[in-house]
Write an enzyme that holds these catalytic residues in place. Sequence first.
Site, short mmCIF file in Angstrom:
data_model
loop_
_atom_site.label_atom_id
_atom_site.label_comp_id
_atom_site.label_asym_id
_atom_site.label_seq_id
_atom_site.Cartn_x
_atom_site.Cartn_y
_atom_site.Cartn_z
N ASP A 177 30.33 1.38 15.97
CA ASP A 177 29.64 0.35 15.21
C ASP A 177 28.63 0.93 14.22
O ASP A 177 27.67 0.26 13.85
CB ASP A 177 28.92 -0.60 16.18
CG ASP A 177 29.87 -1.19 17.20
OD1 ASP A 177 30.88 -1.78 16.79
OD2 ASP A 177 29.61 -1.03 18.39
N ASP A 219 27.89 -6.09 19.96
CA ASP A 219 29.28 -5.66 20.12
C ASP A 219 29.67 -5.98 21.57
O ASP A 219 28.80 -6.04 22.44
CB ASP A 219 29.39 -4.16 19.85
CG ASP A 219 30.75 -3.61 20.19
OD1 ASP A 219 31.74 -4.17 19.70
OD2 ASP A 219 30.80 -2.64 20.97
N CYS A 261 -6.99 11.40 1.89
CA CYS A 261 -6.33 12.72 1.90
C CYS A 261 -4.82 12.53 1.95
O CYS A 261 -4.07 13.22 1.26
CB CYS A 261 -6.78 13.53 3.11
SG CYS A 261 -8.53 13.95 3.12
#
Length: 700
Positions: free
Chosen positions: A598, A420, A16
């Site tokens: 970032d 970072d 389906c």
Amino acid sequence: MKTQSFVITGMTCANCVMRVDKALNASDQILEASVNLATEKAKVVMQDDCDVETVIAAVRQAGYGAIVDDKAHREKIRLAKQRAEKNLFWSFVLSAILTLPMLLGMFAGTLHVHSLMIFHNPRIQFLLATPVQFVFGARFYKGAYMALKNKSANMDVLVALGTSVAYVSSLVFGLFMGNMSAVNFESAAVIITLVLLGKNLENRAKKNTSAAIYSLQKKQAKTVHLLKDDQEIDTPVDTIAENQVILVKPGERVPLDLEILTGRASFDESSLTGEAIPVTKTVRQTVMEGAVNLDGVITARVIHTLDDSAISQMMAAMAEAQATKPEIQKTADRISAIFVPVVLGIALITFLLTAIFTKDISQALLHATSVLVISCPCALGLATPTAVMVATGLGARNGILIKDANALEHSKHISTVIFDKTGTITTGHFQLANWSGSDADFQILASLESYSNHPLAQALKGIDILPVSNFQELAGRGLTGMIQDQTYFAGNAQLMAEQGIAVEASSDTSIYLATATNLLGIATFSSEIKADAVQTLADLSQMGIKTIMLTGDNETAAAKINALVKADTVIAQANPVKKAQVVSNTPDAMMVGDGINDSVALSSALVGVAMGSGSDIAMQSGDVVITSENSLSKIISLIRLSQKTVRKIHQNYFWAFIYNLVGIPLAAFGLLNPMFAALAMSLSSVSVIISSLLLNTKKI
């Protein structure tokens, strides 16, 4: 382009999903569509000029219904689901009432209960089985018709064909031709009843896979204590606007995202961050919806309405992840596309060979029926989405908000984690490391910086300040102002150069204080390392995962931080473009950043993880958001969750296939009655859902 979610009605199995997916992607105005069986939703990316009616028409053409999944249609969706569940429940109950006498009649002789033998009469069975077949089984005929009309086959085709064979053969060979051994009306009725039972159990189990979203909804308050004209008025939460002031008392759940105006209290934020330790907050600090006020009275300003609140954003992000089709799902899609035609072929071969060797057409039909019934691909369609639904809920309870289901799959394969520095490895909050001038000059610096919102200035709060006049901010360089008839300058090396004052570049972030001609002192600052940063990088190394620290700071400052956290590689003086290049050039990389600065690097990674807080979830750019900005160890939890989820999906595929691998041969050789085949088929779907729910018992 624009994205819209739709609730799809009428889907029963993986085929389906394939049909709806195919119908949607066939439209030139629809750019991308992802359909999910477990959530019964479709996420559709369409051109701006494409209206929702185009999508609804495409779904309807495929034989299903579609409702726009938004606030305006929420009540319609609720009623439609309620109606469908009620209809399915009563279909099963009434079907079971008519089927039970036939089962009793079948065992009446064995049990020596002669009063029940009447139900073994073919005519009585015919009367009982007919409404089951064509009233309560009508949904399967309708589904089969639409599937065949669209030149495909699904579960409905198998059920309709299998039960029709049993019913018609009983009618022709048994009732009309007098062959009592060919009477199998009870088989057709039991198959339909058991499939309906399986669907009811499936619905109940699927609700449990969505328990995380439901639990978040329960955390949303219904009323708030609105303060108006110095009076407290209990008001519905959905009528509250931004900047209105409300009161939160001890023991109450915070009803909306707030900024505290007066008071102080400890808050349990575990529903958002997964952290059990209470957090104390006071004036000017924010507290998110869902947190529990443990011990204080506060008044606060509303910063987000109900639609934009932290919990609403979390629910939206979880729904988005659950609507995303992971790449691993493509395996199931490819299999389901050929599965039903193959089963039909096996059933035909079973019929022909059984008829040839036994010379008994009714027996051949019975064997073929068993093959058809046990082969329904419901479990295959549920294997991946149910695991994803449970995993996203488990992640959310642990402060890991998964926005893209593919992140669950990809995190398992990460070989490098790139961090970072500021706001990720470090807290982003600065502390004074050194002051080279006099105490009097330090007071002057603090007085000037009290007018600034710069992060470094926040480290100088709490010091007695002097009056400042002629204050002026100098963009990108610092500020100036007059104190006691003397003009002062506070800022970076560039500002000092403009004043003709020579300074040496500091290894730390610095503020220089000077008059127009003389340097008075240098304040140097350092950023605090997050409490779990060292352990997190050590754990990643132990798992064989490389670590890289990216920073815009100079090499000396970067080396100072890395001496503590010990990343494998340090890349300093990296601007956003360079960060993105590093991420793009690193295979199988996870980027961990603050989600805003970032954003390019996060979107370039295989998995982007944004360190955030409840207030800025919607702003994050990552595939995953860690809702507590100080919980770097959640990266380890994310990787473990990915490993457990992928393993669970593989287990689910095992359960989806094992019934067929064992059952089809047994059915083909006549060792599996159609009724037991129907029971096994229903159990396969329930087994997959229960298997997924067991993820909730895992620790990450």
